[in-house]
Scaffold this active site. Structure first.
Site, PDB file in Angstrom:
ATOM      1  N   CYS A  61     -14.208   2.546 -42.323  1.00 60.08           N
ATOM      2  CA  CYS A  61     -13.690   2.148 -43.645  1.00 60.08           C
ATOM      3  C   CYS A  61     -13.624   3.354 -44.582  1.00 60.08           C
ATOM      4  O   CYS A  61     -13.434   3.197 -45.778  1.00 60.08           O
ATOM      5  CB  CYS A  61     -14.565   1.048 -44.250  1.00 60.08           C
ATOM      6  SG  CYS A  61     -16.276   1.529 -44.502  1.00 60.08           S
ATOM      7  N   CYS A  63      -7.942  -3.315 -58.752  1.00 61.82           N
ATOM      8  CA  CYS A  63      -6.836  -2.800 -57.923  1.00 61.82           C
ATOM      9  C   CYS A  63      -6.395  -1.457 -58.499  1.00 61.82           C
ATOM     10  O   CYS A  63      -6.506  -1.230 -59.690  1.00 61.82           O
ATOM     11  CB  CYS A  63      -5.629  -3.732 -57.981  1.00 61.82           C
ATOM     12  SG  CYS A  63      -5.925  -5.372 -57.324  1.00 61.82           S
TER      13      CYS A  63
END
Length: 461
Positions: free
Chosen positions: A415, A87
């Site tokens: 994306c 992350c």
């Protein structure tokens, strides 16, 4: 002409005010017009920064201490956030993440596509942006004679060994990785040693059907024959009735690629199942399937809305994968043609159409840019074309094939904002108008963003 030296030097400690943020989530501050990129800095903050790299036109810094905090700074709930590279955005509020992702799409359209009059809607986020991933692939290593599992430290192949869960992964996946690790350790199944190319267990992959509560475990091993495997399977399946499939993938190569070519079902079924909306999908060990089904439904609902189908349209779904978007479109279209270069994906797409009793789809193996001109020569005249390309965007020949087919509408699912903007420029120059853009957050806490775009063929005067 004399060269101007950068106003900072390596290892210097400076005070910096962050003015902006990059699409990767790094803070940007300037010293006499010279930009410094600093991970974890947020716009509006003042901080003490150590300069770690100096280039001619920009440099990089490391955050030492924030002296004036942004209202959007939050404490990352993950204990290993600053060590793990999985992350990038847990230090910022979810509200700020949504704004950052929308801005990322807007900026790419403006700077790369020279498209700045088009509405980019606020990002569609999640009510609970945690525990969403239905698939996890975890490396296995040995430390002090014990098996350890976890993600790699940033820019390394060393496992963060005090990591026993991941808060963006479905809890069942965490539990299954731990169950396999503990049992394999007790049964003496050795971890793979990539340095010496020895040992057995390379990765543990877990896939879960969130709507069906079905779980698949994939054991990636260096060799096919594994002592203790039967006992491992017995113990896992007896204790976990939701496990419906245990698969072995054999990867004997010295490589960073996770999966090898050979896969065999050791126990249970070849597939587990999951639902996106009312459509059921069969998921095998190697199937491409979106990792966040609730957000996928929002993404596909938007694609369906933008396709604006009445029931009489012929639709082409380029890059159709296992038929996820095709089957959504088929609910409202007369006929959907899907094309995909991966043969296994097409076989999954046909299986998924059968599974849902959908008979107005046809799926073809091949490169869309080659198959579409052939379809056109056969007289196929699509009303709508939907594309959902990989990160590199659409092939140039595919964009040309779309322009020659002249569908009334094109729906582009992206994306990667940069390649999206580049491709929209080509389509606009070829006679299409970008009408609206909807970002969708498929990967909360990370810097990735998906977007759905509606394009209409301009009417000739």
């Amino acid at each position: 002409m004399t060269k101007t030296a950068p106003p900072v030097q390596k290892n210097q400690t400076i005070e910096l005010t962050f003015e902006d943020i990059t699409h990767e989530g790094d803070g940007v501050g300037k010293i006499d017009g010279y930009p410094l990129f600093v991970p974890y800095g947020l716009p509006g903050e003042k901080a003490e920064v150590k300069v770690v790299k100096v280039k001619k036109n920009f440099g990089f810094g490391r955050l030492i201490k924030v002296t004036e905090e942004s209202e959007h700074r939050v404490t990352p709930p993950c204990d290993v956030f600053y060590q793990c590279g999985g992350c990038q955005l847990q230090h910022m509020s979810y509200e700020m993440q949504m704004d950052m992702k929308r801005n990322q799409v807007q900026n790419a359209l403006k700077k790369i596509g020279h498209i700045d009059q088009v509405p980019v809607h606020p990002t569609i986020g999640m009510d609970d942006p945690w525990r969403y991933r239905n698939k996890v692939q975890i490396p296995v290593q040995s430390k002090d004679g014990k098996l350890i599992t976890g993600f790699y430290r940033k820019r390394s192949h060393e496992i963060i060994d005090d990591m026993d869960h991941c808060i963006i992964t479905d809890e069942v996946n965490d539990r299954m990785v731990e169950a396999v690790r503990a049992n394999a350790d007790r049964l003496g199944i050795p971890a793979y040693d990539e340095k010496n190319h020895r040992g057995i267990l390379r990765h543990i992959m877990v896939r879960s059907g969130q709507a069906t509560n079905q779980t698949m475990i994939v054991l990636v091993t260096r060799k096919e024959k594994v002592h203790g495997l039967d006992q491992l399977i017995k113990e896992i399946t007896e204790a976990n009735p939701h496990v419906k499939s245990i698969v072995q993938n054999i990867n004997p190569d010295r490589t960073n690629v996770i999966l090898g070519k050979k896969t065999k079902v050791l126990w249970g079924e070849k597939y587990i199942y999951d639902l996106i909306g009312d459509i059921k999908f069969a998921i095998s060990a190697k199937s491409f399937y979106q990792v966040n089904p609730p957000q996928t439904k929002k993404l596909y609902d938007k694609a369906l809305e933008y396709a604006n189908l009445s029931g009489n349209e012929t639709v082409i779904d380029a890059y159709c994968g296992i038929g996820t978007i095709s089957l959504f479109l088929a609910q409202k279209a007369k006929k959907v043609y899907g094309v995909e270069v991966v043969p296994e994906a097409i076989s999954d797409a046909k299986e998924n159409a059968k599974l849902n009793n959908i008979d107005n789809t046809e799926f073809f193996v091949g490169q869309a840019e080659k198959v579409m001109p052939w379809w056109q020569a056969q007289g196929l005249d699509p009303d709508v074309i939907v594309v959902d390309p990989p990160r590199k965007g659409c092939d140039e020949a595919l964009l040309q094939a779309m322009l020659e087919m002249k569908p009334k509408r094109i729906v582009y699912v992206s994306c990667n904002p940069s390649t999206l903007a580049r491709d929209l420029r080509v389509l606009e120059d070829g006679g299409y108008e970008t009408k609206e853009v909807q970002p969708v957050d498929m990967f909360p806490q990370t810097n990735h963003i998906e977007a759905v775009v509606r394009l209409e063929l301009k009417v000739s005067n």
